[in-house]
Design an enzyme around this catalytic site. Structure first.
Site, PDB file in Angstrom:
ATOM      1  CD  GLU A  80      19.050   0.812 -21.454  1.00  0.00           C
ATOM      2  OE1 GLU A  80      19.507   1.865 -20.979  1.00  0.00           O
ATOM      3  OE2 GLU A  80      18.638  -0.126 -20.727  1.00  0.00           O
ATOM      4  CB  CYS A 104      24.154   0.749 -16.983  1.00  0.00           C
ATOM      5  SG  CYS A 104      23.895  -0.878 -17.743  1.00  0.00           S
TER       6      CYS A 104
END
Length: 160
Positions: A80, A104
């Protein structure tokens, strides 16, 4: 008789999650391969990423170990964050990110700060971990839409 368009084309979700899954295949991590694809509201691919070491850090010189005083978590960048950092076109405001694994807490911060407004995720295998619990709390609080990818069970085969 008029010719009509074919009906078995893939959906936008299948297309973009497929790009994220293909991106994950670029990861050299021996344990976990994760991919991401950032998409505009107009269904244009803005950026892609996968987990790995930063540019210039040799994946032959740094460790892939998961534990110990010297482990991969000190060096690797998640898919990401790589996708966000790889984007060179300006703002990601209002975009969606397709990810093969739920982000996360550190990636959630970057997603929120970059202006991405939707996370479409496939696996959520770490859902009970403190980091993912915190991630969901932050993303929800910031108004980022979370959506589980729905598999169509279509058999997609790439001829290579």
């Amino acid at each position: 008789m008029a010719i009509t368009k074919r009906q078995d084309y893939i959906s936008w979700d299948e297309y973009f999650m497929g790009i994220a899954m293909l991106s994950a295949m670029r990861s050299k991590d021996p344990n976990t391969q994760v991919g991401a694809c950032i998409v505009s509201q107009e269904h244009k691919i803005l950026s892609m990423g996968y987990n790995g070491f930063p540019t210039g850090c040799s994946d032959d010189e740094f460790t892939w170990e998961r534990e110990g005083e010297d482990n991969k978590y000190f060096y690797s960048t998640h898919s990401e964050l790589n996708a966000i950092l790889n984007y060179r076109g300006g703002s990601l405001e209002g975009a969606s990110i397709y990810v093969t694994l739920f982000p996360c807490n550190e990636c959630a911060k970057a997603i929120i700060q970059s202006g991405i407004r939707e996370v479409v995720y496939d696996s959520d295998k770490y859902e009970k971990t403190p980091g993912v619990i915190a991630s969901k709390k932050m993303l929800t609080s910031a108004g980022v839409k979370l959506r589980k990818y729905e598999h169509s069970n279509r058999d997609v085969k790439l001829e290579l």
